[in-house]
Design a protein around this motif. Structure first.
Motif, PDB file in Angstrom:
ATOM      1  N   TYR A 344      19.241   4.102  29.020  1.00 10.29           N
ATOM      2  CA  TYR A 344      18.607   3.871  30.317  1.00 10.29           C
ATOM      3  C   TYR A 344      17.356   2.997  30.146  1.00 10.29           C
ATOM      4  N   THR A 345      17.564   1.719  29.836  1.00 11.84           N
ATOM      5  CA  THR A 345      16.439   0.814  29.568  1.00 11.84           C
ATOM      6  C   THR A 345      16.272  -0.261  30.636  1.00 11.84           C
ATOM      7  N   SER A 346      17.179  -0.355  31.595  1.00  7.32           N
ATOM      8  CA  SER A 346      17.095  -1.346  32.678  1.00  7.32           C
ATOM      9  C   SER A 346      16.580  -0.686  33.941  1.00  7.32           C
ATOM     10  N   ILE A 347      15.726  -1.423  34.674  1.00  4.28           N
ATOM     11  CA  ILE A 347      15.109  -0.885  35.883  1.00  4.28           C
ATOM     12  C   ILE A 347      15.435  -1.801  37.073  1.00  4.28           C
ATOM     13  N   LEU A 348      15.992  -1.214  38.120  1.00  4.47           N
ATOM     14  CA  LEU A 348      16.216  -1.958  39.361  1.00  4.47           C
ATOM     15  C   LEU A 348      14.912  -1.884  40.168  1.00  4.47           C
ATOM     16  N   VAL A 349      14.013  -2.840  39.867  1.00  4.48           N
ATOM     17  CA  VAL A 349      12.688  -2.831  40.501  1.00  4.48           C
ATOM     18  C   VAL A 349      12.809  -3.054  42.003  1.00  4.48           C
ATOM     19  N   ASP A 350      13.727  -3.956  42.393  1.00  2.00           N
ATOM     20  CA  ASP A 350      13.942  -4.255  43.815  1.00  2.00           C
ATOM     21  C   ASP A 350      15.439  -4.479  44.020  1.00  2.00           C
ATOM     22  N   ALA A 351      16.064  -3.702  44.894  1.00  2.00           N
ATOM     23  CA  ALA A 351      17.507  -3.809  45.124  1.00  2.00           C
ATOM     24  C   ALA A 351      17.879  -5.031  45.952  1.00  2.00           C
ATOM     25  N   GLY A 352      16.901  -5.797  46.453  1.00  2.00           N
ATOM     26  CA  GLY A 352      17.179  -6.996  47.231  1.00  2.00           C
ATOM     27  C   GLY A 352      17.625  -6.674  48.654  1.00  2.00           C
ATOM     28  N   ILE A 353      18.020  -7.725  49.345  1.00  2.00           N
ATOM     29  CA  ILE A 353      18.447  -7.582  50.750  1.00  2.00           C
ATOM     30  C   ILE A 353      19.946  -7.296  50.780  1.00  2.00           C
ATOM     31  N   GLU A 354      20.325  -6.260  51.527  1.00  2.00           N
ATOM     32  CA  GLU A 354      21.725  -5.853  51.630  1.00  2.00           C
ATOM     33  C   GLU A 354      22.435  -6.705  52.682  1.00  2.00           C
ATOM     34  N   LYS A 355      23.480  -7.491  52.251  1.00  2.00           N
ATOM     35  CA  LYS A 355      24.209  -8.361  53.173  1.00  2.00           C
ATOM     36  C   LYS A 355      25.686  -7.983  53.172  1.00  2.00           C
ATOM     37  N   TYR A 356      26.177  -7.541  54.353  1.00  2.00           N
ATOM     38  CA  TYR A 356      27.584  -7.107  54.478  1.00  2.00           C
ATOM     39  C   TYR A 356      28.509  -8.310  54.349  1.00  2.00           C
TER      40      TYR A 356
END
Length: 693
Positions: A344-356
């Motif tokens: 567990y060494t990667s971090i999702l700092v910002d999931a970004g904008i969700e686009k359907y």
């Protein structure tokens, strides 16, 4: 059957035919050699004895057209039988799970005494420990009590010196309540039977850390004897222990690998095979590096075992879900030191904008919505530590809930998502997510979000799903299985409770885990190998009630000191921080009223013949001797006076009536007994055995 003196002369005549193997030059018997060869059924020796007419007449019996040599009775002749008024056939240890011919569950014998846990057989003791520990010189005491004596032996006993301890100190008490915690000083087998009337069917959990039968060659007893004696010793106590358990209760017994397999068979006999629950392997130390010379013929020991049985499996309460918690930062460091990769060494700092971007369906025809993530930010934990000047612990506490590793799950959802994504002609290297309502699993019936990345559509597995944040710190959380790692807990265990007990002390957290798993608040926990009080301390801190039984003065001292530290709140070790312990509680202390037990302790403590003779003089005035003893024969026997000191000590131990180690409660109103106890102790006994709360 009277034993004629000429039998010994005849036996010596036969033994003399073997040269100096059994007789010394002056004609005295080498008793150990004789008894050892008899115990091994030496063919040549047994043949000569069997054929002698006088021995045949007295020691051979015809059963079912087969002649049987009564070996146990014959051996007794070499164990000072001339001091008894007449011969006495014991109900000897049965072999089997065996002892001398029958299965152990058929035995009515009671093995009363056994090497104490912190002297002869220390928990976890090794041969190296024995070589450097002077306490192993203490005599082995193993007394077999015959069936006619057992009933009175196990009668409830009188309690004396009853006291209550709480945060305000020590107070004399004349009352006992079912709400009280209890420490009993005395032989644990006898104490257990004194508990039976009040506590039968009321103990929710029994945890035991009994003496380990190490079987080292430092003991002058063959393994078969050690094994059968240990099993008989345990059987006596487990029989009554089962009666004390509630129908939904459990018993946990901790051993090493010397007796674990035999204990399991014994437990199958007493509790029933269908009552077996689990065997837990407990890691207490890591083994690393080379041994240095290849001289060892066995692997190094680093595991102990906890064997679990229920009393009534159909009624037994389910275990509470118990988890193992460890700081994520600590776990990462331990894995690094062990050369194990942390994922567990990667971090999702910002999931970004969700686009359907479209939908597909699951196997049940339910919609799965697909999203492209625009402008996500993923960084390594090391990069974040460097950018923000954080320690590893601070970084995981801040970002741990966003940490992930990627996996290739066996899922019916993933292939459908991959197919739809590719049909839409989208870039597989982009980060994507889905939303759907699972039909099974822990998220069943509620919308759930998953993230995928890369050509292979690797699924994000989140650290937050296997961890828990407690007071701002992230802990890895694992459901317990049957392998428990307590290496870290052994480092400071010797000083837990502010009392030092260097051999065999078990961590409070280990016992606390068992208590949390197998009981509810205010349930009753019994440990009749009380030792330094680890079980009592863990039970009190866990909000349960305890009964602890211990015989040794030194360990009773440790228990009282430790429990007072716990009640005062000065003990911040062990479970204290886990349960936010700040003190409280109380317990009652009482002793079984000694009769011959006092003389027995003095005999074992004697260091030379002068001290031994002094104890014997006092015994003549106040002790109860075995009803078969002829003291005139004992005092006037010339051969007895030439025996080594330790043999004379063990002989005096044998002459004591073990049926009278403690005073029976039924005799409390006898004038000669009543004068020996205080009014408060008299009232305490009436409260304990009389009217119940």
């Amino acid at each position: 059957m009277k034993i004629e003196p000429k039998i010994m002369s005849q036996v010596k005549s036969i033994l003399g035919k073997f040269g100096n193997k059994y007789l010394a030059s002056e004609g005295s018997l080498k008793r150990n050699n004789v008894i050892n060869d008899l115990d091994k059924f030496d063919h040549e020796l047994m043949t000569k004895l069997f054929k002698d007419p006088l021995i045949h007449k007295n020691y051979v019996e015809k059963i079912a057209d087969t002649e049987v040599f009564k070996l146990n009775q014959f051996i007794e002749m070499f164990e000072y039988k001339e001091f008894w008024e007449d011969s006495y056939t014991k109900y000897t240890n049965k072999i089997g799970l065996t002892a001398n011919g029958k299965f152990i569950d058929e035995s009515a014998d009671v093995v009363l005494n056994f090497p104490f846990k912190d002297t002869v057989l220390k928990a976890g003791m090794t041969k190296e420990d024995l070589d450097k520990d002077a306490s192993v010189d203490e005599p082995f005491l193993n007394e077999t009590i015959a069936k006619p004596e057992i009933d009175e032996l196990l009668e409830p006993k009188i309690f004396v010196n009853a006291r209550k301890y709480d945060q305000n100190g020590e107070h004399k008490t004349s009352n006992y309540s079912n709400h009280d915690n209890l420490i009993i000083k005395g032989n644990n087998l006898i104490a257990l039977h004194s508990l039976k009337e009040r506590y039968a069917g009321k103990i929710n959990l029994i945890y035991l850390d009994p003496p380990y039968n190490t079987g080292t060659d430092s003991f002058a007893y063959n393994d078969r004897f050690n094994q059968s004696a240990w099993l008989t010793f345990m059987k006596n106590r487990l029989d009554i222990a089962r009666d004390l358990l509630t129908e939904d209760g459990y018993i946990f017994i901790q051993t090493d690998d010397n007796e674990q397999a035999y204990l399991k068979i014994l437990m199958d006999t007493i509790f029933g095979k269908n009552q077996y629950v689990n065997t837990i392997s407990v890691l207490f130390k890591n083994i690393a590096g080379a041994s240095g010379g290849g001289e060892d013929k066995r692997l190094k020991k680093n595991i102990e075992y906890i064997t679990i049985y229920s009393k009534n499996r159909e009624l037994s309460r389910p275990f509470n879900s118990v988890y193992q918690y460890k700081k994520v930062s600590q776990l990462v460091q331990e894995m690094r030191e062990a050369g194990v990769s942390w994922k567990y060494t990667s971090i999702l700092v910002d999931a970004g904008i969700e686009k359907y971007i479209g939908s597909t369906i699951d196997g049940g025809g339910n919609e799965i919505k697909l999203y492209k993530r625009e402008h996500p930010i993923i960084k390594s934990i090391n990069a974040l530590m460097k950018e923000e000047g954080l320690t590893e612990e601070q970084a995981y506490d801040k970002y741990g809930k966003f940490a992930f590793q990627t996996a290739m799950p066996q899922s019916s959802i993933r292939p459908r998502v991959m197919e739809k994504w590719r049909n839409l002609g989208l870039n597989s290297n982009e980060l994507m997510s889905i939303r759907y309502v699972p039909r099974t699993g822990k998220n069943k019936g509620q919308e759930y979000q998953q993230f995928y990345k890369g050509d292979s559509f690797r699924l994000f597995a989140w650290l937050k799903d296997v961890s828990e944040e407690i007071d701002g710190t992230l802990y890895k959380k694992d459901v317990l299985g049957t392998f428990w790692n307590f290496v870290g807990e052994t480092k400071n265990v010797n000083k837990e409770g502010q009392v030092e007990f260097p051999n065999g002390k078990k961590p409070e957290r280990l016992i606390g885990r068992i208590i949390e798993m197998a009981t509810e608040p205010n349930n009753l926990v019994l440990d009749f190998f009380g030792g330094s009080g680890s079980t009592a301390a863990a039970t009190l801190k866990s909000g349960r009630r305890f009964i602890s039984i211990e015989q040794m003065d030194s360990q009773i001292y440790l228990q009282l000191k430790r429990l007072n530290n716990v009640m005062s709140g000065s003990d911040n070790s062990g479970l204290s921080s886990d349960v936010d312990w700040h003190g409280g509680g109380s317990f009652v202390y009482a002793e079984l009223m000694e009769k011959n037990q006092g003389y027995l302790k003095d005999l074992l403590a004697a260091k030379d013949m002068n001290e031994l003779d002094a104890v014997y003089k006092r015994m003549k005035v106040g002790a109860d001797f075995d009803f078969r003893v002829d003291l005139d024969k004992y005092e006037n026997d010339a051969e007895r006076k030439t025996l080594p000191f330790e043999e004379q000590k063990q002989l005096l131990v044998k002459l004591l009536d073990k049926n009278q180690l403690y005073y029976n409660f039924n005799n409390i109103d006898d004038a000669d007994v009543r004068d020996l106890i205080s009014d408060k102790d008299y009232q305490f006994n009436q409260s304990f055995y009389g009217k119940r709360d």
